[in-house]
Design an enzyme around this catalytic site. Sequence first.
Site, mmCIF file in Angstrom:
data_model
loop_
_atom_site.group_PDB
_atom_site.id
_atom_site.type_symbol
_atom_site.label_atom_id
_atom_site.label_comp_id
_atom_site.label_asym_id
_atom_site.label_seq_id
_atom_site.Cartn_x
_atom_site.Cartn_y
_atom_site.Cartn_z
ATOM 1 N N HIS A 29 -35.979 -49.723 -38.371
ATOM 2 C CA HIS A 29 -35.128 -49.452 -39.539
ATOM 3 C C HIS A 29 -34.982 -50.738 -40.335
ATOM 4 C CE1 HIS A 29 -31.920 -48.074 -42.078
ATOM 5 N NE2 HIS A 29 -32.065 -46.861 -41.579
ATOM 6 N N ARG A 89 -41.470 -40.920 -38.337
ATOM 7 C CA ARG A 89 -40.500 -39.852 -38.532
ATOM 8 C C ARG A 89 -39.934 -39.863 -39.954
ATOM 9 N NH1 ARG A 89 -34.285 -40.062 -37.356
ATOM 10 N NH2 ARG A 89 -34.709 -42.150 -38.091
ATOM 11 N N ARG A 109 -39.832 -46.044 -44.259
ATOM 12 C CA ARG A 109 -39.145 -47.106 -43.518
ATOM 13 C C ARG A 109 -40.071 -48.203 -43.012
ATOM 14 N NH1 ARG A 109 -34.862 -43.580 -39.950
ATOM 15 N NH2 ARG A 109 -33.580 -43.137 -41.763
ATOM 16 N N GLU A 145 -32.895 -38.824 -49.367
ATOM 17 C CA GLU A 145 -33.221 -39.997 -48.552
ATOM 18 C C GLU A 145 -34.682 -40.346 -48.778
ATOM 19 O OE1 GLU A 145 -32.068 -39.559 -44.457
ATOM 20 O OE2 GLU A 145 -30.007 -40.110 -44.905
HETATM 21 C C1 LIG Z 1 -27.414 -45.804 -35.422
HETATM 22 C C2 LIG Z 1 -28.273 -44.590 -35.514
HETATM 23 C C3 LIG Z 1 -28.214 -43.777 -36.640
HETATM 24 C C4 LIG Z 1 -29.007 -42.641 -36.726
HETATM 25 N N1 LIG Z 1 -28.895 -41.836 -37.828
HETATM 26 C C5 LIG Z 1 -29.587 -40.670 -37.859
HETATM 27 C C6 LIG Z 1 -29.385 -39.740 -38.905
HETATM 28 O O1 LIG Z 1 -28.595 -39.955 -39.806
HETATM 29 N N2 LIG Z 1 -30.100 -38.584 -38.882
HETATM 30 C C7 LIG Z 1 -30.997 -38.280 -37.889
HETATM 31 O O2 LIG Z 1 -31.609 -37.207 -37.908
HETATM 32 N N3 LIG Z 1 -31.186 -39.146 -36.878
HETATM 33 C C8 LIG Z 1 -30.504 -40.313 -36.834
HETATM 34 N N4 LIG Z 1 -30.694 -41.188 -35.801
HETATM 35 C C9 LIG Z 1 -31.579 -40.777 -34.703
HETATM 36 C C10 LIG Z 1 -30.884 -39.723 -33.888
HETATM 37 O O3 LIG Z 1 -29.524 -40.050 -33.777
HETATM 38 C C11 LIG Z 1 -31.482 -39.601 -32.513
HETATM 39 O O4 LIG Z 1 -32.865 -39.447 -32.589
HETATM 40 C C12 LIG Z 1 -30.932 -38.388 -31.803
HETATM 41 O O5 LIG Z 1 -29.542 -38.407 -31.893
HETATM 42 C C13 LIG Z 1 -31.377 -38.373 -30.371
HETATM 43 O O6 LIG Z 1 -30.616 -37.430 -29.698
HETATM 44 P P1 LIG Z 1 -30.851 -37.181 -28.168
HETATM 45 O O7 LIG Z 1 -29.885 -36.138 -27.776
HETATM 46 O O8 LIG Z 1 -32.285 -36.978 -27.926
HETATM 47 O O9 LIG Z 1 -30.475 -38.590 -27.491
HETATM 48 P P2 LIG Z 1 -29.060 -39.347 -27.456
HETATM 49 O O10 LIG Z 1 -28.169 -38.867 -28.505
HETATM 50 O O11 LIG Z 1 -29.331 -40.795 -27.393
HETATM 51 O O12 LIG Z 1 -28.467 -38.898 -26.064
HETATM 52 C C14 LIG Z 1 -29.034 -39.336 -24.862
HETATM 53 C C15 LIG Z 1 -28.107 -38.966 -23.733
HETATM 54 O O13 LIG Z 1 -28.777 -39.145 -22.502
HETATM 55 C C16 LIG Z 1 -27.938 -39.835 -21.592
HETATM 56 N N5 LIG Z 1 -28.808 -40.488 -20.624
HETATM 57 C C17 LIG Z 1 -29.853 -41.322 -20.871
HETATM 58 N N6 LIG Z 1 -30.442 -41.688 -19.716
HETATM 59 C C18 LIG Z 1 -29.755 -41.081 -18.718
HETATM 60 C C19 LIG Z 1 -29.863 -41.077 -17.303
HETATM 61 N N7 LIG Z 1 -30.799 -41.774 -16.657
HETATM 62 N N8 LIG Z 1 -28.976 -40.355 -16.598
HETATM 63 C C20 LIG Z 1 -27.992 -39.648 -17.215
HETATM 64 N N9 LIG Z 1 -27.848 -39.618 -18.552
HETATM 65 C C21 LIG Z 1 -28.723 -40.323 -19.296
HETATM 66 C C22 LIG Z 1 -27.131 -40.749 -22.474
HETATM 67 O O14 LIG Z 1 -25.979 -41.203 -21.809
HETATM 68 C C23 LIG Z 1 -26.845 -39.803 -23.637
HETATM 69 O O15 LIG Z 1 -25.779 -38.943 -23.304
HETATM 70 C C24 LIG Z 1 -29.907 -42.332 -35.688
HETATM 71 C C25 LIG Z 1 -29.979 -43.141 -34.567
HETATM 72 C C26 LIG Z 1 -29.166 -44.260 -34.470
HETATM 73 C C27 LIG Z 1 -29.255 -45.119 -33.247
#
Ligand SMILES: Cc1cc2nc3c(=O)[nH]c(=O)nc-3n(C[C@H](O)[C@H](O)[C@H](O)COP(=O)(O)OP(=O)(O)OC[C@H]3O[C@@H](n4cnc5c(N)ncnc54)[C@H](O)[C@@H]3O)c2cc1C
Length: 556
Positions: free
Chosen positions: A233, A379, A279, A118
């Site tokens: 992105h 990042r 990016r 990548e």
């Molecule tokens: C389309 C897309 C593609 C991506 N592709 C990649 C990739 O290929 N590789 C990579 O490393 N990263 C990728 N990323 C980034 C990566 O997915 C995220 O940085 C990472 O998944 C974040 O994980 P997280 O658990 O911190 O948050 P999230 O996965 O967003 O989870 C957040 C959680 O918190 C909950 N939540 C939020 N606020 C509240 C609240 N007030 N009360 C209760 N629950 C709440 C939500 O419902 C959810 O369950 C991508 C992101 C996107 C959007």
Amino acid sequence: MTQLQNLSQSFDVLVIGAGAAGLYTALCLPETLSVGLITKDTVSLSASDWAQGGIAAAMSPEDSPSLHLEDTIAAGAGLCDLEAVKFLAQKAPSCIQSLVDMGVAFDRQGEQLALTLEAAHSRRRVLHAADTTGKEVITTLTAQVLERKNISIIQQTLALSLWISPTGRCQGISLIYKNRVIWVRAKAVVLATGSGGQVFAHTTNPAVSTGDGVAMSWRSGAMLRDLEFVQFHPTALTIPGANSFLISEAVRGEGAHLVDDTGRRFAFDYHPKGELAPRDIVSRAIFTHLQKTATEPAKANVWLDLRSLPTDKIHHRFPNIIQVCKRWNIDIFSQPIPVAPAAHYWMGGIVTDLMNRTSLPGLYAVGETASTGVHGANRLASNSLLECIVFGAQMANLELEEVNFKEESSTESVFNLSASDWDSQQAVVATMRAQLPRLVWQSAGICREQKSLESGIAQIETWRKEFANLPLSQFLLNLSAGQIGIFDRETPQQQLYLWGETRNLLDIAYLILQSALFRTESRGGHYRQDYPHTDREWQVHTLVQANKVWRSQLLE
Ligand SMILES: Cc1cc2nc3c(=O)[nH]c(=O)nc-3n(C[C@H](O)[C@H](O)[C@H](O)COP(=O)(O)OP(=O)(O)OC[C@H]3O[C@@H](n4cnc5c(N)ncnc54)[C@H](O)[C@@H]3O)c2cc1C
């Protein structure tokens, strides 16, 4: 899934968020602890579930954690924390192995795990499961969590505010649960609430990404860092209704070209690596190119052309992208995809150390909501899922302080409002919710400058005051700690969610714009048209606490 049994229930640990960070954290916490895992939607909706490209780790003989570290530091544009990056790169292979052991089916080439290249990675080091890597990881982690007796999953429940004790310790959280505001105690609270991408009009993030953890912890006095750094992105699908669906970096990694309306590969005009430059550079290249060439740049797009890629490779690597594009009548084998940049990843967040501790005792943060220091000002692709896993694993070492919760009888407060007043209040909130992302996109999008940042802040301040004066705000903000909030009629949970999320979006918009105004240089995911160069004097973190914004010491 669990229902909260009674309103005075307490847990050893409350994990807020069920993306990769929340699920993995819950799994790694000692099984002797009772864990409440809260998510405002269902477990299947998170940015993690949407991750496409993959997860980075130095797994091949040609690679090493030190090369992974070098690439991460180079992408981070001077603001990475060396210790945190070292930790991430060194732990990556064993964390991947633990995911494999749990059953995550990464793609393979023969017996070996398949690795792709990548942007800004010097080696092929990105593991993937077709173009739905996140779904594969989340499905596996969810299945594991469901097996665990000590973990209670509580869905459709919005965390509203931290519950801070008189001594300043986080001792639980207030929640919107079944149309009530309730309070749940815990010896430790872990915020894993993800990103705040919804504050921008164009974002690849899901609807749940409203910056709740950052906003909540800020209101309780936690220290935040580098909120101005947002990764845009370069390639989100630009078809109305397609919600800026992400066309993964891996598509360019595999050889797709970025072309303009004339079919020219313009990215090389802006960087020698062309479409494989970092990016922020590719996003700005598209933005600048459209400013120069399009009649209506804000609505224009460029094209991602996969026609030079072997058909079987496209089928094998990008089945989901094929499907989604097909839904919008684009045949990616014969037509280029219309794309433009969208807000994607928020580097800034709640300051944490290697043990995920924040500046508030009893409060931890993991995943995108945290600022561990691994991403610096920008990042490296595929490091964020990895960060969720590597830092989530640290929660195995959690040492809980013994806290004796005093049994207190909770009082109730009832909110009365006529139906017409409810409706007019909701209309005000809904209008702010719709207008705010457009304002933030214009003032703190890909290119920023002082004047629009200042006028954006003035507008947001006006909205925040108006919001605080709404009857519902007055009611909810005046509930005392532990007091249950009840509504005098059947209030759809959506209305309460809209209130809670809009409040958080207003707060994070304010903080992002303040931080972007403060940093008078350009670096990583922060580009100021009026200060287009990187300034050595600004090789510092932007720190935010309460209403103070200041610089850290100069970083080496
Ligand atoms: C389309 C897309 C593609 C991506 N592709 C990649 C990739 O290929 N590789 C990579 O490393 N990263 C990728 N990323 C980034 C990566 O997915 C995220 O940085 C990472 O998944 C974040 O994980 P997280 O658990 O911190 O948050 P999230 O996965 O967003 O989870 C957040 C959680 O918190 C909950 N939540 C939020 N606020 C509240 C609240 N007030 N009360 C209760 N629950 C709440 C939500 O419902 C959810 O369950 C991508 C992101 C996107 C959007």
